[in-house]
Motif scaffolding. Structure first.
Motif, short mmCIF file in Angstrom:
data_model
loop_
_atom_site.label_atom_id
_atom_site.label_comp_id
_atom_site.label_asym_id
_atom_site.label_seq_id
_atom_site.Cartn_x
_atom_site.Cartn_y
_atom_site.Cartn_z
N ASN A 18 21.34 67.22 -2.96
CA ASN A 18 22.40 67.84 -2.16
C ASN A 18 23.64 66.96 -2.04
N ARG A 19 24.29 66.73 -3.17
CA ARG A 19 25.64 66.16 -3.18
C ARG A 19 26.50 67.06 -4.09
N PRO A 20 26.65 68.32 -3.73
CA PRO A 20 27.31 69.26 -4.64
C PRO A 20 28.73 68.87 -5.00
N GLU A 21 29.42 68.18 -4.08
CA GLU A 21 30.80 67.77 -4.35
C GLU A 21 30.87 66.73 -5.46
N ALA A 22 29.74 66.07 -5.75
CA ALA A 22 29.68 65.06 -6.82
C ALA A 22 28.72 65.50 -7.92
N LEU A 23 28.50 66.80 -8.06
CA LEU A 23 27.56 67.36 -9.03
C LEU A 23 26.19 66.70 -8.89
N ASN A 24 25.82 66.38 -7.64
CA ASN A 24 24.53 65.78 -7.31
C ASN A 24 24.28 64.47 -8.05
N ALA A 25 25.37 63.73 -8.29
CA ALA A 25 25.23 62.38 -8.84
C ALA A 25 24.44 61.54 -7.84
N MET A 26 23.57 60.70 -8.36
CA MET A 26 22.65 59.94 -7.51
C MET A 26 23.25 58.62 -7.07
N ASN A 27 23.57 58.52 -5.78
CA ASN A 27 24.04 57.25 -5.22
C ASN A 27 22.88 56.59 -4.48
N VAL A 28 23.14 55.43 -3.87
CA VAL A 28 22.08 54.68 -3.21
C VAL A 28 21.44 55.51 -2.10
N GLU A 29 22.25 56.20 -1.32
CA GLU A 29 21.73 56.99 -0.22
C GLU A 29 20.76 58.06 -0.72
N MET A 30 21.15 58.79 -1.77
CA MET A 30 20.27 59.83 -2.30
C MET A 30 19.00 59.22 -2.87
N LEU A 31 19.10 58.11 -3.59
CA LEU A 31 17.93 57.49 -4.18
C LEU A 31 16.93 57.07 -3.10
N GLU A 32 17.43 56.45 -2.05
CA GLU A 32 16.54 56.00 -0.98
C GLU A 32 15.90 57.17 -0.26
N GLU A 33 16.67 58.24 -0.04
CA GLU A 33 16.13 59.41 0.63
C GLU A 33 15.11 60.11 -0.26
N LEU A 34 15.40 60.20 -1.53
CA LEU A 34 14.48 60.85 -2.47
C LEU A 34 13.17 60.07 -2.56
N ASP A 35 13.25 58.76 -2.58
CA ASP A 35 12.06 57.92 -2.63
C ASP A 35 11.18 58.16 -1.40
N ARG A 36 11.81 58.22 -0.24
CA ARG A 36 11.07 58.43 1.02
C ARG A 36 10.42 59.82 1.04
N VAL A 37 11.20 60.83 0.66
CA VAL A 37 10.69 62.21 0.68
C VAL A 37 9.52 62.38 -0.29
N LEU A 38 9.64 61.82 -1.49
CA LEU A 38 8.56 61.93 -2.47
C LEU A 38 7.30 61.24 -1.99
N ASP A 39 7.46 60.15 -1.27
CA ASP A 39 6.31 59.44 -0.72
C ASP A 39 5.57 60.33 0.29
N GLU A 40 6.34 60.98 1.14
CA GLU A 40 5.74 61.87 2.15
C GLU A 40 5.03 63.06 1.49
N ILE A 41 5.67 63.64 0.49
CA ILE A 41 5.09 64.81 -0.18
C ILE A 41 3.82 64.42 -0.95
N SER A 42 3.85 63.26 -1.60
CA SER A 42 2.69 62.81 -2.37
C SER A 42 1.45 62.72 -1.50
N GLN A 43 1.64 62.32 -0.24
CA GLN A 43 0.51 62.11 0.66
C GLN A 43 0.13 63.37 1.44
N ASN A 44 0.91 64.43 1.29
CA ASN A 44 0.63 65.67 2.03
C ASN A 44 -0.32 66.53 1.21
N GLU A 45 -1.58 66.59 1.65
CA GLU A 45 -2.60 67.30 0.89
C GLU A 45 -2.43 68.82 0.92
N ASP A 46 -1.61 69.32 1.83
CA ASP A 46 -1.38 70.76 1.92
C ASP A 46 -0.42 71.26 0.84
N VAL A 47 0.36 70.34 0.28
CA VAL A 47 1.35 70.72 -0.74
C VAL A 47 0.68 70.76 -2.11
#
Length: 257
Positions: A18-47
């Motif tokens: 969700n950085r549409p103004e930058a064509l969703n180019a990956m900056n540090v903020e997005m990378l860190e958020e994506l890393d955290r979100v993927l960690d949570e999803i990986s451990q969620n057995e309901d997904v």
């Protein structure tokens, strides 16, 4: 504003870059958020199924050029590369069926990330590019690993060296994309997810686990090789020229140094 939107639909999670103004180019903020979100999803057995898409007009244009201009070659560089490696490893190995839904541009790091999924679905108008070479860099995010997996070494090497943009149809013919969709992207993804949720997912994920456990040491080796090589390329004359040419909107004059 969050750089990664998370939509939970029962046993299905949709991640939206969700950085549409930058064509969703990956900056540090997005990378860190994506890393955290993927960690949570990986451990969620309901997904059971994870879909990744981009907001606005693109999936992802790759790494943020402004980040490359600001980042130093010391600790910040290593931290960014380690985060990229963590993201790709989690996405590739997570015990879920993963789908990348591409539209607009899918380039550079964005393409590496997309190729880490189990299924790559692309809108017919998508343009794909492993275009690091145009700014004097090499693919990262496991780009070498995933390109070799899908194309074989010789074709992967040639495509990386050319750095050209290809159509979704070309990508499908090469095997970089698994299926093409017109304007019914949502319907196609919904149909695919519905079929998955009625399939013996436990057995499917055991097969995925066998392949990922076998391949993980090589992926980790390639991520480390990419990190070290990218560090060398970041201080090259060609990279500095590539960045200058990009900012000045002109053709780079590379020297091979």
């Amino acid at each position: 504003m969050s750089t990664v939107n998370v939509l939970i639909q029962g046993s299905v999670v949709v991640l939206e870059l969700n950085r549409p103004e930058a064509l969703n180019a990956m900056n540090v903020e997005m990378l860190e958020e994506l890393d955290r979100v993927l960690d949570e999803i990986s451990q969620n057995e309901d997904v059971k199924v994870v879909i990744v898409r981009g907001s606005g007009n693109a999936f992802s244009a790759g790494g943020d050029i402004k980040m490359m201009l600001q980042e130093n070659v010391g600790g910040d560089f290593d931290q960014v590369m380690d985060t990229i490696g963590s993201i790709v490893t989690k996405f590739y190995t997570m015990p879920k069926v993963t789908i990348s839904a591409l539209h607009g541009a899918a380039a550079g790091l964005g393409l590496s990330f997309a190729l880490a999924s189990d299924f790559v679905v692309a809108h017919t108008s998508t343009k794909l590019a492993m275009n690091f070479i145009k700014i004097g860099l090499i693919p990262d995010g496991g780009g070498h690993f995933f390109m070799e997996k899908r194309l074989g070494e010789a074709k992967a090497k040639q495509m990386i060296w050319e750095g050209k943009t290809i159509s979704a149809e070309e990508a499908h013919g090469l095997g970089l994309v698994d299926s093409l969709v017109g304007d019914q992207m949502e319907e196609e993804i919904s149909h695919r997810v519905g079929a998955l949720l009625q399939a013996p997912l436990q057995a499917m994920l055991e097969t995925k686990l066998i392949y990922t456990k076998q391949s993980l040491p090589r992926l980790e080796q390639i991520l480390e090789l990419e990190k070290n090589a990218q560090r060398r390329m970041r201080v090259s004359q060609d990279h500095r020229e590539g960045i200058r040419a990009f900012v000045e909107k002109r053709r780079p004059q590379f020297s091979g140094k």
